[in-house]
Design a protein around this motif. Structure first.
Motif, PDB file in Angstrom:
ATOM      1  N   MET A   1       0.885  -1.077  -0.169  1.00  0.00           N
ATOM      2  CA  MET A   1       0.109  -0.110  -0.087  1.00  0.00           C
ATOM      3  C   MET A   1       0.811   1.257  -0.054  1.00  0.00           C
ATOM      4  SD  MET A   1      -2.573   1.275   3.097  1.00  0.00           S
ATOM      5  CE  MET A   1      -4.127   0.864   2.088  1.00  0.00           C
ATOM      6  N   THR A   2       0.567   2.164  -0.837  1.00  0.00           N
ATOM      7  CA  THR A   2       1.470   3.451  -0.952  1.00  0.00           C
ATOM      8  C   THR A   2       0.388   4.454  -0.345  1.00  0.00           C
ATOM      9  OG1 THR A   2       2.546   2.754  -3.016  1.00  0.00           O
ATOM     10  CG2 THR A   2       2.460   4.858  -2.414  1.00  0.00           C
ATOM     11  N   LEU A   3       1.053   5.367   0.514  1.00  0.00           N
ATOM     12  CA  LEU A   3       0.244   6.468   1.006  1.00  0.00           C
ATOM     13  C   LEU A   3      -0.098   7.393  -0.116  1.00  0.00           C
ATOM     14  CD1 LEU A   3       2.277   7.310   4.156  1.00  0.00           C
ATOM     15  CD2 LEU A   3       0.362   5.957   3.929  1.00  0.00           C
ATOM     16  N   GLN A   4      -1.352   8.061  -0.102  1.00  0.00           N
ATOM     17  CA  GLN A   4      -1.727   8.561  -1.201  1.00  0.00           C
ATOM     18  C   GLN A   4      -1.330  10.410  -1.261  1.00  0.00           C
ATOM     19  OE1 GLN A   4      -5.918   7.632  -0.884  1.00  0.00           O
ATOM     20  NE2 GLN A   4      -5.659   5.670  -1.377  1.00  0.00           N
ATOM     21  N   VAL A   5      -1.020  10.746  -0.233  1.00  0.00           N
ATOM     22  CA  VAL A   5      -0.765  12.093   0.124  1.00  0.00           C
ATOM     23  C   VAL A   5       0.797  12.111   0.505  1.00  0.00           C
ATOM     24  CG1 VAL A   5      -1.189  14.107   1.578  1.00  0.00           C
ATOM     25  CG2 VAL A   5      -2.939  12.735   0.474  1.00  0.00           C
ATOM     26  N   SER A   6       1.416  13.139  -0.118  1.00  0.00           N
ATOM     27  CA  SER A   6       2.771  13.272   0.288  1.00  0.00           C
ATOM     28  C   SER A   6       2.746  14.324   1.510  1.00  0.00           C
ATOM     29  CB  SER A   6       3.655  13.915  -0.680  1.00  0.00           C
ATOM     30  OG  SER A   6       4.576  14.528  -0.423  1.00  0.00           O
ATOM     31  N   ILE A   7       3.596  13.509   2.584  1.00  0.00           N
ATOM     32  CA  ILE A   7       3.501  14.485   3.807  1.00  0.00           C
ATOM     33  C   ILE A   7       4.676  15.317   3.890  1.00  0.00           C
ATOM     34  CG2 ILE A   7       3.737  14.114   6.187  1.00  0.00           C
ATOM     35  CD1 ILE A   7       2.703  11.376   5.845  1.00  0.00           C
ATOM     36  N   THR A   8       4.693  16.621   4.046  1.00  0.00           N
ATOM     37  CA  THR A   8       5.476  17.363   4.090  1.00  0.00           C
ATOM     38  C   THR A   8       5.413  18.302   5.335  1.00  0.00           C
ATOM     39  OG1 THR A   8       4.412  19.046   2.741  1.00  0.00           O
ATOM     40  CG2 THR A   8       5.915  17.512   1.594  1.00  0.00           C
ATOM     41  N   PRO A   9       6.315  19.058   5.602  1.00  0.00           N
ATOM     42  CA  PRO A   9       6.092  19.885   6.956  1.00  0.00           C
ATOM     43  C   PRO A   9       5.216  21.275   6.516  1.00  0.00           C
ATOM     44  CG  PRO A   9       8.578  19.447   6.629  1.00  0.00           C
ATOM     45  CD  PRO A   9       7.703  19.125   5.524  1.00  0.00           C
ATOM     46  N   GLU A  10       5.200  21.687   5.389  1.00  0.00           N
ATOM     47  CA  GLU A  10       4.207  22.574   4.735  1.00  0.00           C
ATOM     48  C   GLU A  10       2.923  22.429   4.999  1.00  0.00           C
ATOM     49  OE1 GLU A  10       6.694  21.507   2.617  1.00  0.00           O
ATOM     50  OE2 GLU A  10       8.062  22.882   3.586  1.00  0.00           O
ATOM     51  N   LEU A  11       2.539  21.073   4.915  1.00  0.00           N
ATOM     52  CA  LEU A  11       1.183  20.507   5.213  1.00  0.00           C
ATOM     53  C   LEU A  11       0.347  20.855   6.424  1.00  0.00           C
ATOM     54  CD1 LEU A  11      -0.949  18.526   4.065  1.00  0.00           C
ATOM     55  CD2 LEU A  11       0.040  16.547   5.021  1.00  0.00           C
ATOM     56  N   ALA A  12      -0.458  21.825   6.383  1.00  0.00           N
ATOM     57  CA  ALA A  12      -0.982  22.276   7.761  1.00  0.00           C
ATOM     58  C   ALA A  12      -2.102  21.292   8.177  1.00  0.00           C
ATOM     59  CB  ALA A  12      -1.446  23.721   7.410  1.00  0.00           C
ATOM     60  N   GLN A  13      -2.925  21.027   7.466  1.00  0.00           N
ATOM     61  CA  GLN A  13      -4.098  20.099   7.782  1.00  0.00           C
ATOM     62  C   GLN A  13      -4.421  19.269   6.528  1.00  0.00           C
ATOM     63  OE1 GLN A  13      -5.426  19.439  10.964  1.00  0.00           O
ATOM     64  NE2 GLN A  13      -4.359  21.074  12.034  1.00  0.00           N
ATOM     65  N   ALA A  14      -4.576  18.134   6.609  1.00  0.00           N
ATOM     66  CA  ALA A  14      -5.189  17.277   5.293  1.00  0.00           C
ATOM     67  C   ALA A  14      -6.185  16.344   5.837  1.00  0.00           C
ATOM     68  CB  ALA A  14      -3.832  16.579   4.843  1.00  0.00           C
ATOM     69  N   PRO A  15      -7.057  15.841   5.219  1.00  0.00           N
ATOM     70  CA  PRO A  15      -8.056  14.890   5.440  1.00  0.00           C
ATOM     71  C   PRO A  15      -7.729  13.580   5.875  1.00  0.00           C
ATOM     72  CG  PRO A  15      -8.889  16.384   3.649  1.00  0.00           C
ATOM     73  CD  PRO A  15      -7.293  16.577   3.789  1.00  0.00           C
ATOM     74  N   LEU A  16      -7.858  13.110   6.806  1.00  0.00           N
ATOM     75  CA  LEU A  16      -7.450  11.668   7.235  1.00  0.00           C
ATOM     76  C   LEU A  16      -7.535  10.739   6.146  1.00  0.00           C
ATOM     77  CD1 LEU A  16      -6.374   9.845   9.449  1.00  0.00           C
ATOM     78  CD2 LEU A  16      -8.663   9.756  10.415  1.00  0.00           C
ATOM     79  N   VAL A  17      -8.748  10.815   5.392  1.00  0.00           N
ATOM     80  CA  VAL A  17      -9.042   9.905   4.444  1.00  0.00           C
ATOM     81  C   VAL A  17      -8.107   9.571   3.240  1.00  0.00           C
ATOM     82  CG1 VAL A  17     -11.263   9.597   5.060  1.00  0.00           C
ATOM     83  CG2 VAL A  17     -10.784  11.162   3.268  1.00  0.00           C
ATOM     84  N   THR A  18      -7.393  10.919   2.972  1.00  0.00           N
ATOM     85  CA  THR A  18      -6.620  10.967   1.931  1.00  0.00           C
ATOM     86  C   THR A  18      -5.422  10.143   1.962  1.00  0.00           C
ATOM     87  OG1 THR A  18      -5.575  13.011   2.686  1.00  0.00           O
ATOM     88  CG2 THR A  18      -7.518  13.398   1.228  1.00  0.00           C
ATOM     89  N   PHE A  19      -4.908   9.576   2.892  1.00  0.00           N
ATOM     90  CA  PHE A  19      -3.720   9.230   3.495  1.00  0.00           C
ATOM     91  C   PHE A  19      -3.760   7.718   3.032  1.00  0.00           C
ATOM     92  CE2 PHE A  19      -3.161  13.031   5.834  1.00  0.00           C
ATOM     93  CZ  PHE A  19      -2.258  13.414   5.643  1.00  0.00           C
ATOM     94  N   GLY A  20      -4.930   6.759   3.174  1.00  0.00           N
ATOM     95  CA  GLY A  20      -4.636   5.685   2.646  1.00  0.00           C
ATOM     96  C   GLY A  20      -4.530   4.729   3.908  1.00  0.00           C
ATOM     97  N   PHE A  21      -4.435   5.032   5.141  1.00  0.00           N
ATOM     98  CA  PHE A  21      -4.047   4.445   6.342  1.00  0.00           C
ATOM     99  C   PHE A  21      -5.453   3.202   6.434  1.00  0.00           C
ATOM    100  CE2 PHE A  21      -2.238   8.468   7.989  1.00  0.00           C
ATOM    101  CZ  PHE A  21      -0.836   8.114   7.339  1.00  0.00           C
ATOM    102  N   ASP A  22      -4.924   2.120   7.093  1.00  0.00           N
ATOM    103  CA  ASP A  22      -6.092   1.221   7.153  1.00  0.00           C
ATOM    104  C   ASP A  22      -6.943   1.534   8.302  1.00  0.00           C
ATOM    105  OD1 ASP A  22      -4.786   0.311   9.677  1.00  0.00           O
ATOM    106  OD2 ASP A  22      -3.846  -1.408   8.572  1.00  0.00           O
ATOM    107  N   SER A  23      -7.911   0.722   8.608  1.00  0.00           N
ATOM    108  CA  SER A  23      -8.785   1.154   9.489  1.00  0.00           C
ATOM    109  C   SER A  23      -8.365   1.037  11.283  1.00  0.00           C
ATOM    110  CB  SER A  23     -10.147   0.445   9.672  1.00  0.00           C
ATOM    111  OG  SER A  23      -9.843  -1.086   9.776  1.00  0.00           O
TER     112      SER A  23
END
Length: 166
Positions: A1-23
């Motif tokens: 599984m590949t994370l769907q969103v690139s995580i960068t320090p500039e990322l203030a907030q992002a929806p949890l569902v965009t990351f592709g984490f399991d339940s």
């Protein structure tokens, strides 16, 4: 599984569902937030709420084990980051489904460790700790991942089923 969103320090907030984490990982977020709150306000009862949420999510036996294993990982990150860990208030309904960059990196680290993705896990640790490859954090994360792996290993390591023996 590949994370769907690139995580960068500039990322203030992002929806949890965009990351592709399991339940399982998604449910860790609330427990982690309560533990960070407890560490930042030692007189609070947030640690207790974290354990209660874990028990509600996974049942008392499994949930309390999850919370107990997660605490050392949270503690090591907070020690390394010296209190500089951005997180959302666990009681704020408006940010419940959003992740800060730090929260996303924390869950991503566990995500990769649980899947035995060494290179990606190493990169996640490096980003989360800002270059401090601390053995205590790595040990705590790998211990958590070994106890609560993802995928086929998870199914194999599940609690034994009860059988009637005659």
């Amino acid at each position: 599984m590949t994370l769907q969103v690139s995580i960068t320090p500039e990322l203030a907030q992002a929806p949890l569902v965009t990351f592709g984490f399991d339940s399982f990982e998604v449910r860790l977020v609330s427990v982690m937030r309560h533990f960070v709150t407890a560490a930042n306000a030692p007189g609070s009862q947030a640690w207790h709420r974290g354990f209660v949420i874990a028990a509600e999510n996974w049942g008392e036996t499994h949930g309390l084990a999850v919370a107990h294993a997660l605490w050392p990982v949270v503690r090591e990150v907070l020690v390394l980051r010296q209190g500089d860990f951005a997180f959302n208030d666990p009681l704020d309904l408006d940010t419940r489904d959003l992740l800060t960059a730090d929260e996303a990196q924390f869950i991503a680290m566990l995500h990769h460790m649980r899947r035995d993705e060494t290179g990606k896990a190493r990169d996640a640790v490096d980003a989360l700790t800002r270059g401090q490859m601390d053995p205590e954090l790595i040990r705590a994360g790998l211990s958590f991942a070994d106890r609560f792996p993802s995928g086929a290993r998870h199914r194999l390591r599940g609690t034994p089923s009860l059988r009637v023996v005659q």
